[in-house]
Write an enzyme that holds these catalytic residues in place. Structure first.
Site, PDB file in Angstrom:
ATOM      1  N   GLU A  99       0.851  -1.200   0.000  1.00 19.44           N
ATOM      2  CA  GLU A  99       0.000   0.000   0.000  1.00 19.44           C
ATOM      3  C   GLU A  99       0.886   1.249   0.000  1.00 19.44           C
ATOM      4  OE1 GLU A  99      -2.492   1.666  -0.624  1.00 19.44           O
ATOM      5  OE2 GLU A  99      -4.068   1.302   0.846  1.00 19.44           O
ATOM      6  N   ASP A 100       0.361   2.360  -0.506  1.00 22.14           N
ATOM      7  CA  ASP A 100       1.162   3.584  -0.531  1.00 22.14           C
ATOM      8  C   ASP A 100       1.149   4.280   0.833  1.00 22.14           C
ATOM      9  OD1 ASP A 100      -1.498   4.390  -0.735  1.00 22.14           O
ATOM     10  OD2 ASP A 100      -1.206   5.650  -2.490  1.00 22.14           O
ATOM     11  N   ASP A 103      -3.565   6.234   6.252  1.00 25.29           N
ATOM     12  CA  ASP A 103      -3.888   7.533   6.841  1.00 25.29           C
ATOM     13  C   ASP A 103      -4.937   7.298   7.935  1.00 25.29           C
ATOM     14  OD1 ASP A 103      -4.118  10.274   7.166  1.00 25.29           O
ATOM     15  OD2 ASP A 103      -5.273  10.593   5.346  1.00 25.29           O
ATOM     16  N   PHE A 152       0.007  16.333   3.522  1.00 21.66           N
ATOM     17  CA  PHE A 152      -0.384  15.634   2.305  1.00 21.66           C
ATOM     18  C   PHE A 152       0.832  15.558   1.394  1.00 21.66           C
ATOM     19  CE2 PHE A 152      -2.331  14.791  -1.778  1.00 21.66           C
ATOM     20  CZ  PHE A 152      -3.314  13.879  -1.437  1.00 21.66           C
ATOM     21  N   ARG A 165       2.736  11.814  -9.802  1.00 22.81           N
ATOM     22  CA  ARG A 165       3.129  10.435  -9.460  1.00 22.81           C
ATOM     23  C   ARG A 165       4.547  10.133  -9.911  1.00 22.81           C
ATOM     24  NH1 ARG A 165      -1.527   7.718  -7.839  1.00 22.81           N
ATOM     25  NH2 ARG A 165      -3.450   8.251  -8.928  1.00 22.81           N
TER      26      ARG A 165
HETATM   27  P1  5GP Z   1      -7.111   6.198   4.467  1.00 28.06           P
HETATM   28  O1  5GP Z   1      -8.304   5.392   4.092  1.00 28.06           O
HETATM   29  O2  5GP Z   1      -6.100   5.426   5.283  1.00 28.06           O
HETATM   30  O3  5GP Z   1      -7.484   7.501   5.104  1.00 28.06           O
HETATM   31  O4  5GP Z   1      -6.425   6.665   3.122  1.00 28.06           O
HETATM   32  C1  5GP Z   1      -5.600   5.847   2.402  1.00 28.06           C
HETATM   33  C2  5GP Z   1      -5.495   6.307   0.972  1.00 28.06           C
HETATM   34  O5  5GP Z   1      -5.651   7.720   0.848  1.00 28.06           O
HETATM   35  C3  5GP Z   1      -4.115   6.013   0.443  1.00 28.06           C
HETATM   36  O6  5GP Z   1      -4.052   4.725  -0.133  1.00 28.06           O
HETATM   37  C4  5GP Z   1      -3.900   7.117  -0.556  1.00 28.06           C
HETATM   38  O7  5GP Z   1      -4.452   6.749  -1.808  1.00 28.06           O
HETATM   39  C5  5GP Z   1      -4.682   8.273   0.014  1.00 28.06           C
HETATM   40  N1  5GP Z   1      -3.810   9.155   0.790  1.00 28.06           N
HETATM   41  C6  5GP Z   1      -3.706   9.271   2.136  1.00 28.06           C
HETATM   42  N2  5GP Z   1      -2.808  10.179   2.484  1.00 28.06           N
HETATM   43  C7  5GP Z   1      -2.293  10.652   1.314  1.00 28.06           C
HETATM   44  C8  5GP Z   1      -1.291  11.627   1.005  1.00 28.06           C
HETATM   45  O8  5GP Z   1      -0.658  12.263   1.851  1.00 28.06           O
HETATM   46  N3  5GP Z   1      -1.045  11.827  -0.314  1.00 28.06           N
HETATM   47  C9  5GP Z   1      -1.696  11.165  -1.309  1.00 28.06           C
HETATM   48  N4  5GP Z   1      -1.375  11.451  -2.572  1.00 28.06           N
HETATM   49  N5  5GP Z   1      -2.647  10.248  -1.055  1.00 28.06           N
HETATM   50  C10 5GP Z   1      -2.933   9.998   0.251  1.00 28.06           C
END
Ligand code: 5GP
Length: 176
Positions: A99-100, A103, A152, A165
């Protein structure tokens, strides 16, 4: 107000390279003798996944899922949908999700539920970035590349409105 643009570098190319080499070695040790199916979460994890699997010199398989993500904004909607599914069966297999960013944890928690329902032998997660300060659900992440503050970020696979990207490092999105 100026449009947000990539600003200061948070994780540079050299740090990415050396941390990914460490992660690859640790993960390979864990899967000794039983290579996993490595499942990348599109699109954000595509560069990380490409580098991570090259740091794992074992006979692993790869596949991808795509989830509905943030769209063009910067805050989680809490809505998660699988828009592209695996091509392979993971029943009885060892699965490593790549996973990237984790959050709020909502996306990963939903993905874990979906994949666990398919009864893999094991399911572990490696995330490039972890923003622990924003967690809303308790979700297990087995390996983390970098723990980030509440900013972010874009670059190295991560986008804002579909852009950035292809930056080679992780940078903060700023209004400058
Ligand atoms: P969560 O559901 O954990 O809040 O969010 C996860 C997803 O939100 C990540 O897989 C990513 O796609 C996006 N995301 C969360 N934080 C960031 C960030 O700082 N930058 C970017 N580009 N995407 C984020």
């Amino acid at each position: 107000m100026p449009a947000p643009r990539p600003g200061r570098v948070l994780v540079g190319e050299r740090a990415l390279r050396s941390r990914i080499a460490e992660l690859g070695a640790e993960i390979v040790r864990r899967y000794a003798g039983e290579p996993p199916v490595v499942v990348g979460v599109l699109q954000g994890a595509f560069l990380f996944m490409a580098d991570l699997v090259r740091a794992m010199p074992i006979d692993l398989a790869t596949d991808f899922v795509r989830l509905e993500s943030y769209g063009s904004g910067t805050t989680s909607t809490g809505q998660v949908r699988l828009t592209h599914d695996l091509a392979t069966s993971i029943e009885g297999r060892d699965v490593l999700v790549v996973e990237d960013v984790v959050d709020t944890g909502l996306t990963l928690a939903a993905l874990r539920r979906t994949l666990e329902a398919r009864q893999p032998r094991s399911l572990r997660v490696c995330a490039l970035c972890d923003k622990t300060g924003r967690r809303q659900v308790d979700v297990r992440v087995d390996w983390v590349g970098f723990t980030l503050p509440n900013v972010f970020v874009v670059g190295y696979g991560l986008d804002y409105g579909g852009l950035y990207r292809n930056l080679p490092h992780v940078v903060v999105l700023e209004r400058i």
